[in-house]
Motif scaffolding. Structure first.
Motif, mmCIF file in Angstrom:
data_model
loop_
_atom_site.group_PDB
_atom_site.id
_atom_site.type_symbol
_atom_site.label_atom_id
_atom_site.label_comp_id
_atom_site.label_asym_id
_atom_site.label_seq_id
_atom_site.Cartn_x
_atom_site.Cartn_y
_atom_site.Cartn_z
ATOM 1 N N VAL A 64 81.221 119.853 27.840
ATOM 2 C CA VAL A 64 79.932 119.827 27.831
ATOM 3 C C VAL A 64 79.396 118.442 28.972
ATOM 4 N N THR A 65 78.604 118.750 29.516
ATOM 5 C CA THR A 65 77.962 117.453 30.505
ATOM 6 C C THR A 65 76.832 117.626 30.709
ATOM 7 N N VAL A 66 75.831 116.561 30.354
ATOM 8 C CA VAL A 66 74.431 116.545 30.658
ATOM 9 C C VAL A 66 74.179 115.487 31.855
ATOM 10 N N LEU A 67 73.350 115.803 32.730
ATOM 11 C CA LEU A 67 72.847 115.048 33.845
ATOM 12 C C LEU A 67 71.403 114.773 33.607
ATOM 13 N N SER A 68 70.703 113.513 33.675
ATOM 14 C CA SER A 68 69.602 113.209 33.900
ATOM 15 C C SER A 68 69.336 111.835 34.352
ATOM 16 N N THR A 69 68.355 111.559 35.012
ATOM 17 C CA THR A 69 67.865 110.178 35.615
ATOM 18 C C THR A 69 67.057 109.587 34.820
ATOM 19 N N ASP A 70 66.746 110.333 33.814
ATOM 20 C CA ASP A 70 65.926 110.007 32.617
ATOM 21 C C ASP A 70 66.728 109.173 31.457
ATOM 22 N N ALA A 71 66.566 107.868 31.407
ATOM 23 C CA ALA A 71 67.332 107.075 30.298
ATOM 24 C C ALA A 71 67.042 107.632 29.187
ATOM 25 N N ALA A 72 65.706 107.996 28.695
ATOM 26 C CA ALA A 72 65.555 108.526 27.390
ATOM 27 C C ALA A 72 66.190 109.642 27.067
ATOM 28 N N VAL A 73 66.534 110.556 28.052
ATOM 29 C CA VAL A 73 67.188 111.810 27.640
ATOM 30 C C VAL A 73 68.765 111.604 27.416
ATOM 31 N N ARG A 74 69.288 110.435 28.359
ATOM 32 C CA ARG A 74 70.677 110.177 28.127
ATOM 33 C C ARG A 74 70.643 109.430 26.626
ATOM 34 N N GLU A 75 69.995 108.601 26.233
ATOM 35 C CA GLU A 75 69.812 108.144 24.850
ATOM 36 C C GLU A 75 69.760 109.035 23.739
ATOM 37 N N ARG A 76 69.284 110.113 23.959
ATOM 38 C CA ARG A 76 69.355 111.368 22.959
ATOM 39 C C ARG A 76 70.786 111.951 22.641
ATOM 40 N N PHE A 77 71.666 111.654 23.564
ATOM 41 C CA PHE A 77 72.949 112.045 23.275
ATOM 42 C C PHE A 77 73.956 110.736 23.057
ATOM 43 N N ALA A 78 73.617 109.732 22.876
ATOM 44 C CA ALA A 78 74.313 108.669 22.615
ATOM 45 C C ALA A 78 75.087 108.764 21.218
ATOM 46 N N ASP A 79 74.585 109.533 20.399
ATOM 47 C CA ASP A 79 75.205 109.659 19.160
ATOM 48 C C ASP A 79 76.021 111.049 19.039
ATOM 49 N N VAL A 80 75.989 111.746 20.172
ATOM 50 C CA VAL A 80 76.719 113.152 20.083
ATOM 51 C C VAL A 80 78.073 113.030 20.828
ATOM 52 N N ALA A 81 79.092 113.074 19.929
ATOM 53 C CA ALA A 81 80.498 112.949 20.408
ATOM 54 C C ALA A 81 80.803 114.088 21.425
ATOM 55 N N ASP A 82 81.975 113.788 22.484
ATOM 56 C CA ASP A 82 82.257 114.709 23.205
ATOM 57 C C ASP A 82 81.498 115.187 24.095
ATOM 58 N N VAL A 83 80.145 114.674 24.438
ATOM 59 C CA VAL A 83 79.392 114.910 25.461
ATOM 60 C C VAL A 83 79.415 113.947 26.530
ATOM 61 N N THR A 84 79.633 114.514 27.585
ATOM 62 C CA THR A 84 79.774 113.706 28.916
ATOM 63 C C THR A 84 78.234 113.298 29.526
ATOM 64 N N VAL A 85 77.649 112.185 29.573
ATOM 65 C CA VAL A 85 76.480 112.200 29.833
ATOM 66 C C VAL A 85 76.318 111.024 31.288
ATOM 67 N N PHE A 86 75.707 111.486 32.198
ATOM 68 C CA PHE A 86 75.490 110.245 33.345
ATOM 69 C C PHE A 86 74.210 110.772 34.156
ATOM 70 N N ALA A 87 73.934 109.526 35.020
ATOM 71 C CA ALA A 87 72.552 109.773 35.854
ATOM 72 C C ALA A 87 73.034 110.176 37.217
ATOM 73 N N PRO A 88 72.787 111.269 37.893
ATOM 74 C CA PRO A 88 73.094 111.715 39.282
ATOM 75 C C PRO A 88 72.231 111.130 40.221
ATOM 76 N N GLU A 89 72.819 110.707 41.400
ATOM 77 C CA GLU A 89 71.992 110.214 42.492
ATOM 78 C C GLU A 89 71.285 111.464 43.136
ATOM 79 N N ILE A 90 69.989 111.138 43.315
ATOM 80 C CA ILE A 90 69.254 112.462 43.819
ATOM 81 C C ILE A 90 68.311 112.024 44.983
#
Length: 257
Positions: free
Chosen positions: A169-195
């Protein structure tokens, strides 16, 4: 009816309450126990209409009647009302879905590959489609989302469940608030893509499921103040979907290497 109650009365209408039934039920909860005359005065509904509404509400189990002289009416508690309505509509939904499943079971499958692209309009409908697609994933989920207002708790929970089940499972978002919501979710890869593409400003959400399903939503003009229209296009098991999957994979590889 007070203007501030418009949304509540609209909701009661969608739940199957007639106008008089809604007015009488609200009046009874305000009064506690009351006669038809008292309800009529509080709800601005004629006494014959009060009796008719109470009879309907009594049949639903929402009002108790004391057969005194004059008769008095008392609503069941708010908690019991909520439980009764929930059970009723759960049964109705179950009947509908059972009937639809029965109808679908008689449908003949396609004889050849279909190149279908489906359209889903409206934020709630798009969210429901995304949630279902995520839950149906068997190996991989890639979810891109523009902002937190497009990331519902239901979608977040579905992604977390797939990750807990061992899927990629990978989550992509340029919004730091979105990435923060997955900070405590194990095994989910989260990063900010370049757009770099300005057209991406209109992108709301994107989804890649396994190797054969894609969804892409775009945001339109404001439907209501602060609320944008959202339309999603998705396809599964088609040549079109396979082409988009390949394009997305190349983009992801470029982002992560």
């Amino acid at each position: 009816m007070r203007s501030g109650d418009d949304e509540a009365f609209d909701a009661m209408g969608r739940l199957g309450f007639g106008t008089n039934e809604a007015e009488v039920l609200v009046a009874l909860h305000e009064l506690g126990t009351a006669t038809a005359r008292e309800v009529s005065q509080a709800a601005d509904v004629s006494r014959p209409q009060v009796y008719s509404a109470v009879e309907s509400l009594e049949n639903r189990g929402l009002v108790n009647v004391q057969h005194a002289n004059p008769r008095e009416f008392q609503p069941v508690t708010v908690e019991e009302t909520g439980s009764l309505l929930t059970r009723r509509f759960e049964r109705d939904i179950e009947r509908v879905t059972d009937r639809l499943e029965e109808a679908a079971s008689r449908r003949e499958g396609p004889s050849e590959e279909r190149e279908d692209i489906w359209t889903v309009r409206g934020r709630e409908a798009v969210t429901e489609r995304i949630t279902q697609l995520v839950r149906d994933a068997e190996a991989r989920v890639v979810f891109g989302v523009k902002s937190t207002d497009l990331l519902t708790e239901g979608v977040r929970e579905a992604l977390a469940e797939r990750a807990a089940a061992g899927m990629d499972v990978t989550v992509l978002s340029t919004d730091a608030a979105v990435r923060e919501r997955f900070a405590d979710v194990a095994d989910v890869t989260v990063f900010a893509p370049e757009i770099h593409d300005e057209e991406a400003n209109h992108t709301g959400r994107m989804l890649l499921i396994d190797d054969d399903t894609v969804l892409h939503s775009v945001l339109g003009e404001e439907e209501l103040p602060g609320t944008s229209r959202e339309t999603a296009y998705w396809s599964a098991g088609s040549g079109f979907a396979s082409t988009l999957v390949a394009m997305m994979e190349r983009t992801l590889q470029a982002q992560t290497t």
